[in-house]
Scaffold this motif. Structure first.
Motif, PDB file in Angstrom:
ATOM      1  N   ALA A  23       0.844  -1.199   0.000  1.00 26.13           N
ATOM      2  CA  ALA A  23       0.000   0.000   0.000  1.00 26.13           C
ATOM      3  C   ALA A  23       0.883   1.254   0.000  1.00 26.13           C
ATOM      4  O   ALA A  23       0.596   2.241  -0.674  1.00 26.13           O
ATOM      5  CB  ALA A  23      -0.918  -0.009   1.218  1.00 26.13           C
ATOM      6  N   LYS A  24       1.965   1.198   0.744  1.00 22.03           N
ATOM      7  CA  LYS A  24       2.882   2.344   0.823  1.00 22.03           C
ATOM      8  C   LYS A  24       3.505   2.639  -0.546  1.00 22.03           C
ATOM      9  O   LYS A  24       3.684   3.798  -0.931  1.00 22.03           O
ATOM     10  CB  LYS A  24       3.959   2.035   1.863  1.00 22.03           C
ATOM     11  N   GLU A  25       3.824   1.587  -1.300  1.00 25.67           N
ATOM     12  CA  GLU A  25       4.400   1.816  -2.639  1.00 25.67           C
ATOM     13  C   GLU A  25       3.375   2.478  -3.559  1.00 25.67           C
ATOM     14  O   GLU A  25       3.700   3.391  -4.324  1.00 25.67           O
ATOM     15  CB  GLU A  25       4.858   0.481  -3.251  1.00 25.67           C
ATOM     16  N   ARG A  26       2.135   2.022  -3.484  1.00 27.37           N
ATOM     17  CA  ARG A  26       1.098   2.622  -4.342  1.00 27.37           C
ATOM     18  C   ARG A  26       0.829   4.060  -3.915  1.00 27.37           C
ATOM     19  O   ARG A  26       0.630   4.951  -4.732  1.00 27.37           O
ATOM     20  CB  ARG A  26      -0.191   1.789  -4.285  1.00 27.37           C
ATOM     21  N   SER A  27       0.848   4.275  -2.616  1.00 28.63           N
ATOM     22  CA  SER A  27       0.670   5.630  -2.099  1.00 28.63           C
ATOM     23  C   SER A  27       1.782   6.555  -2.624  1.00 28.63           C
ATOM     24  O   SER A  27       1.516   7.678  -3.056  1.00 28.63           O
ATOM     25  CB  SER A  27       0.675   5.584  -0.566  1.00 28.63           C
ATOM     26  N   ASP A  28       3.008   6.069  -2.602  1.00 33.22           N
ATOM     27  CA  ASP A  28       4.136   6.886  -3.074  1.00 33.22           C
ATOM     28  C   ASP A  28       4.029   7.195  -4.571  1.00 33.22           C
ATOM     29  O   ASP A  28       4.317   8.312  -5.009  1.00 33.22           O
ATOM     30  CB  ASP A  28       5.471   6.171  -2.803  1.00 33.22           C
ATOM     31  N   LEU A  29       3.585   6.209  -5.340  1.00 33.53           N
ATOM     32  CA  LEU A  29       3.419   6.443  -6.780  1.00 33.53           C
ATOM     33  C   LEU A  29       2.351   7.511  -7.030  1.00 33.53           C
ATOM     34  O   LEU A  29       2.531   8.416  -7.848  1.00 33.53           O
ATOM     35  CB  LEU A  29       3.006   5.141  -7.483  1.00 33.53           C
ATOM     36  N   GLY A  48      -7.438   7.324  -9.319  1.00 33.30           N
ATOM     37  CA  GLY A  48      -6.876   7.423  -7.969  1.00 33.30           C
ATOM     38  C   GLY A  48      -7.377   6.294  -7.092  1.00 33.30           C
ATOM     39  O   GLY A  48      -6.587   5.604  -6.425  1.00 33.30           O
ATOM     40  N   ALA A  49      -8.687   6.056  -7.126  1.00 29.37           N
ATOM     41  CA  ALA A  49      -9.287   5.007  -6.286  1.00 29.37           C
ATOM     42  C   ALA A  49      -8.819   3.621  -6.727  1.00 29.37           C
ATOM     43  O   ALA A  49      -8.445   2.780  -5.907  1.00 29.37           O
ATOM     44  CB  ALA A  49     -10.811   5.103  -6.361  1.00 29.37           C
ATOM     45  N   ALA A  50      -8.835   3.380  -8.039  1.00 30.83           N
ATOM     46  CA  ALA A  50      -8.476   2.056  -8.560  1.00 30.83           C
ATOM     47  C   ALA A  50      -7.016   1.727  -8.249  1.00 30.83           C
ATOM     48  O   ALA A  50      -6.695   0.625  -7.792  1.00 30.83           O
ATOM     49  CB  ALA A  50      -8.722   2.017 -10.070  1.00 30.83           C
ATOM     50  N   LEU A  51      -6.142   2.680  -8.484  1.00 29.33           N
ATOM     51  CA  LEU A  51      -4.703   2.439  -8.270  1.00 29.33           C
ATOM     52  C   LEU A  51      -4.400   2.278  -6.785  1.00 29.33           C
ATOM     53  O   LEU A  51      -3.567   1.458  -6.398  1.00 29.33           O
ATOM     54  CB  LEU A  51      -3.885   3.587  -8.881  1.00 29.33           C
ATOM     55  N   ALA A  52      -5.076   3.040  -5.949  1.00 29.48           N
ATOM     56  CA  ALA A  52      -4.882   2.903  -4.501  1.00 29.48           C
ATOM     57  C   ALA A  52      -5.220   1.480  -4.073  1.00 29.48           C
ATOM     58  O   ALA A  52      -4.531   0.869  -3.251  1.00 29.48           O
ATOM     59  CB  ALA A  52      -5.761   3.902  -3.752  1.00 29.48           C
ATOM     60  N   ALA A  53      -6.287   0.929  -4.680  1.00 31.59           N
ATOM     61  CA  ALA A  53      -6.723  -0.425  -4.320  1.00 31.59           C
ATOM     62  C   ALA A  53      -5.795  -1.499  -4.874  1.00 31.59           C
ATOM     63  O   ALA A  53      -5.815  -2.640  -4.403  1.00 31.59           O
ATOM     64  CB  ALA A  53      -8.149  -0.652  -4.839  1.00 31.59           C
ATOM     65  N   GLY A  54      -5.012  -1.172  -5.896  1.00 24.98           N
ATOM     66  CA  GLY A  54      -4.124  -2.159  -6.518  1.00 24.98           C
ATOM     67  C   GLY A  54      -4.633  -2.668  -7.857  1.00 24.98           C
ATOM     68  O   GLY A  54      -4.140  -3.661  -8.376  1.00 24.98           O
ATOM     69  N   ALA A 108      -4.894   5.183   0.308  1.00 31.33           N
ATOM     70  CA  ALA A 108      -4.312   3.883  -0.069  1.00 31.33           C
ATOM     71  C   ALA A 108      -3.784   3.132   1.146  1.00 31.33           C
ATOM     72  O   ALA A 108      -3.856   1.907   1.209  1.00 31.33           O
ATOM     73  CB  ALA A 108      -3.183   4.090  -1.081  1.00 31.33           C
ATOM     74  N   ARG A 109      -3.267   3.859   2.114  1.00 35.60           N
ATOM     75  CA  ARG A 109      -2.628   3.217   3.260  1.00 35.60           C
ATOM     76  C   ARG A 109      -3.632   2.803   4.331  1.00 35.60           C
ATOM     77  O   ARG A 109      -3.255   2.243   5.353  1.00 35.60           O
ATOM     78  CB  ARG A 109      -1.591   4.171   3.851  1.00 35.60           C
ATOM     79  N   ARG A 110      -4.893   3.062   4.103  1.00 37.20           N
ATOM     80  CA  ARG A 110      -5.904   2.744   5.118  1.00 37.20           C
ATOM     81  C   ARG A 110      -6.977   1.796   4.573  1.00 37.20           C
ATOM     82  O   ARG A 110      -8.132   1.862   4.949  1.00 37.20           O
ATOM     83  CB  ARG A 110      -6.530   4.042   5.634  1.00 37.20           C
ATOM     84  N   ILE A 111      -6.556   0.899   3.664  1.00 38.70           N
ATOM     85  CA  ILE A 111      -7.508  -0.101   3.165  1.00 38.70           C
ATOM     86  C   ILE A 111      -7.331  -1.335   4.050  1.00 38.70           C
ATOM     87  O   ILE A 111      -6.548  -2.228   3.759  1.00 38.70           O
ATOM     88  CB  ILE A 111      -7.236  -0.434   1.682  1.00 38.70           C
ATOM     89  N   ASN A 112      -8.028  -1.344   5.159  1.00 40.55           N
ATOM     90  CA  ASN A 112      -7.822  -2.400   6.148  1.00 40.55           C
ATOM     91  C   ASN A 112      -8.946  -3.424   6.115  1.00 40.55           C
ATOM     92  O   ASN A 112     -10.107  -3.079   5.899  1.00 40.55           O
ATOM     93  CB  ASN A 112      -7.747  -1.791   7.559  1.00 40.55           C
ATOM     94  N   GLY A 113      -8.597  -4.688   6.358  1.00 38.92           N
ATOM     95  CA  GLY A 113      -9.593  -5.747   6.468  1.00 38.92           C
ATOM     96  C   GLY A 113     -10.212  -5.764   7.853  1.00 38.92           C
ATOM     97  O   GLY A 113     -10.092  -4.803   8.624  1.00 38.92           O
ATOM     98  N   GLU A 114     -10.903  -6.854   8.171  1.00 40.11           N
ATOM     99  CA  GLU A 114     -11.580  -6.964   9.478  1.00 40.11           C
ATOM    100  C   GLU A 114     -11.355  -8.352  10.069  1.00 40.11           C
ATOM    101  O   GLU A 114     -11.182  -9.322   9.330  1.00 40.11           O
ATOM    102  CB  GLU A 114     -13.102  -6.773   9.309  1.00 40.11           C
ATOM    103  N   ILE A 115     -11.372  -8.418  11.367  1.00 40.14           N
ATOM    104  CA  ILE A 115     -11.435  -9.713  12.054  1.00 40.14           C
ATOM    105  C   ILE A 115     -12.764  -9.734  12.784  1.00 40.14           C
ATOM    106  O   ILE A 115     -13.092  -8.801  13.519  1.00 40.14           O
ATOM    107  CB  ILE A 115     -10.269  -9.876  13.057  1.00 40.14           C
ATOM    108  N   LEU A 116     -13.552 -10.795  12.557  1.00 40.65           N
ATOM    109  CA  LEU A 116     -14.928 -10.825  13.072  1.00 40.65           C
ATOM    110  C   LEU A 116     -15.036 -11.698  14.328  1.00 40.65           C
ATOM    111  O   LEU A 116     -14.177 -12.540  14.581  1.00 40.65           O
ATOM    112  CB  LEU A 116     -15.856 -11.394  11.996  1.00 40.65           C
ATOM    113  N   GLN A 117     -16.103 -11.507  15.050  1.00 38.42           N
ATOM    114  CA  GLN A 117     -16.425 -12.404  16.162  1.00 38.42           C
ATOM    115  C   GLN A 117     -16.955 -13.715  15.578  1.00 38.42           C
ATOM    116  O   GLN A 117     -17.925 -13.710  14.823  1.00 38.42           O
ATOM    117  CB  GLN A 117     -17.526 -11.771  17.034  1.00 38.42           C
TER     118      GLN A 117
END
Ligand code: ADP
Length: 490
Positions: free
Chosen positions: A71-77, A170-176, A125-134
């Protein structure tokens, strides 16, 4: 910086595929027209479906490595791309004014707005976080991973040649995701200049591709983008008519779809409104880009108690603030309509209304002495349902003003169209503000404000105005798949 402009110009008459500047395989080109005088600016490659298929191959090959970047690399680009866009803002604005016709001030504002999406998504880009569920069962862990959808295709319009690309890319590239961009046939030069800066920013070959196409090839290229199974998400901004075609076409490969389509914004001035504010907002919302925006105020409803004052002050402001002409010249605020078909639509709507008894307060005619595609800023009242202009999205510098008496009635009239993108209203009654905001069937609302778009906010519509949201943290969701992983017996 003039060197940069030269190097931009020498490459911008080629398309950009797989990190290379290329011609169409057919060798064909088409002219890009300056709407100020209908002269040819230059010719660009007319890419067809075979060229498109190759570009999709390149984008899907590069996706295999791009999806693994940090994510950091995509953010830098994205950050590097943004910095270059800022550095070359003035050249970008000049290119845009040439091919779109909007004034330099308007182009500069769009460049700032368009750039802001790349900056925003560099941050997001650096805040695309997943989740851990109960887990509902002992000894289990449940995860939601977020992964890029795949190769994205963008079909973009001419009214915002820069921002409609950056808001998606911007959105697509941030996501990868990697992308294939098909800009409007009317404004491919801005898109190619953006590709040039992306190359300089260091995006790997194939991550960003730009296909220029003539109007004749747009249908076939659109079919390839929709039918090719390697494209996993299509994002389109344009008319509802074309949006419906693309929606159908994408069914064959079950693509993710993001559609930003036509609007028909109500602009309501209640009796408690600050009339001066309402007039300033009306001018900005109605006439920005010479009325050619999907969130332009399209139907004015003014309370009978403030109607005369509003119409009078609005006309005075139009007279004093709008100067139409060649947008590259100093002092010009507004340019021509984009092309003859658009000019005819506007001209016919006004002529029909006039013939059926509408009152034209100002304008109502072409400004052929300024240029072939100029239409005067126009204010019309006494518009009735039998006139074609009633309830139509005008996409031109024509304000239709209706009178109303009560809130319930005006909301019902505001909501009677099949689309719902933006809506505006002016009021100083706090209960009314909440009531009306709740009840308008639109995706975005300006209250006491005529210009509302920004990268922080979610842009999008309801009903036939489309599907999905762009900008804001939600913009990235369009390009993300959620993968559920159940880890058992731990
Ligand atoms: P506008 O009214 O803004 O010109 P359009 O919906 O006609 O809107 O065009 C927006 C974009 O859609 C442009 O890039 C245009 O080339 C493209 N386009 C138009 N028709 C089709 C089609 N049938 N298939 C794919 N793309 C299309």
């Amino acid at each position: 910086s003039s060197n940069m402009f030269r190097s931009m110009s020498c490459k911008k008459n080629l398309a950009y595929v797989d990190g290379k500047w290329v011609s169409a395989k057919s060798g064909k080109t088409f002219p890009v027209i300056n709407p100020v005088d209908c002269s040819t600016i230059e010719c660009v490659p007319d890419m067809d479906e075979a060229d498109t298929s190759l570009a999709i191959d390149a984008a899907s090959r590069s996706f295999q490595t791009f999806k693994k970047t940090l994510a950091k690399e995509r953010s830098d680009l994205l950050r590097s791309w943004f910095n270059l866009m800022v550095k070359h803002s003035e050249e970008l604005a000049q290119i845009m004014t040439k091919e779109n016709g909007k004034s330099l001030d308007e182009s500069r504002a769009e460049i700032r707005y368009g750039n802001s999406f790349i900056e925003w998504f560099a941050e997001e880009a650096r805040r695309i976080n997943g989740e851990i569920l109960q887990a509902p069962v002992k000894n289990r862990e449940l995860f939601l991973m977020k992964q890029p959808v795949g190769t994205a295709a963008f079909i973009t319009p001419w009214n915002f040649p820069h921002a409609m690309i950056t808001r998606k890319a911007g959105a697509a590239l941030a996501a990868g995701c990697t992308c294939v961009i098909k800009p409007s046939e009317d404004t491919p030069l801005t898109a190619l200049a953006l590709a040039h800066l992306a190359e300089e920013a260091g995006f790997p070959p194939g991550v960003i591709n730009v296909l220029t196409t003539s109007v004749d090839n747009s249908v076939a290229v659109g079919q390839e983008l929709c039918n090719n199974p390697k494209v996993r998400v299509l994002s389109f901004t344009g008319s509802t008519t074309v949006g419906k075609i693309l929606y159908k076409q994408c069914a064959s490969t079950m693509k993710r779809l993001s559609l930003e389509l036509g609007g028909n914004a109500p602009y309501i001035v209640f009796e408690t409104a600050d009339i001066n504010l309402a007039v300033t907002g009306a001018l900005a919302s109605k006439f920005r880009n010479t009325g050619q925006t999907c969130i332009s105020a399209n139907r004015f409803f003014v309370h009978s108690k403030v109607y005369d004052e509003f119409v009078c002050k609005f006309m005075t402001k139009i007279e004093s603030d709008i100067k139409m002409g060649d947008g590259s010249k100093k002092g010009i605020t507004h340019g021509p309509l984009i092309k003859e078909s658009q000019f005819k639509i506007v001209n016919n709507l006004v002529n029909d209304a006039k013939a059926k008894g509408a009152t034209v307060h100002c304008g109502g005619k072409s400004l052929s002495e300024v240029g072939p595609l100029f239409y005067a800023p126009t204010v019309i009242t006494d518009v009735t349902r039998d006139m074609e202009i009633y309830g139509k999205e005008i996409f031109g510098p024509v304000a239709v003003i209706h009178k109303f008496e009560d809130e319930e009635d005006v909301i019902q009239r505001a909501n009677e169209v099949p689309v719902g993108l933006a809506g505006y209203f002016f009021s100083r009654d706090i209960s009314q503000i909440f009531r009306v905001a709740r009840n308008l069937e639109v995706g975005m609302i300006g209250v006491n404000e005529g210009l509302i778009s920004c990268s922080e906010a979610a842009f999008g519509g309801v009903k036939e105005s489309g599907i999905g949201r762009e900008g804001s943290s939600h913009g990235i969701d369009e390009y993300i798949d959620i993968k559920y992983v159940c880890l058992g017996n731990v």
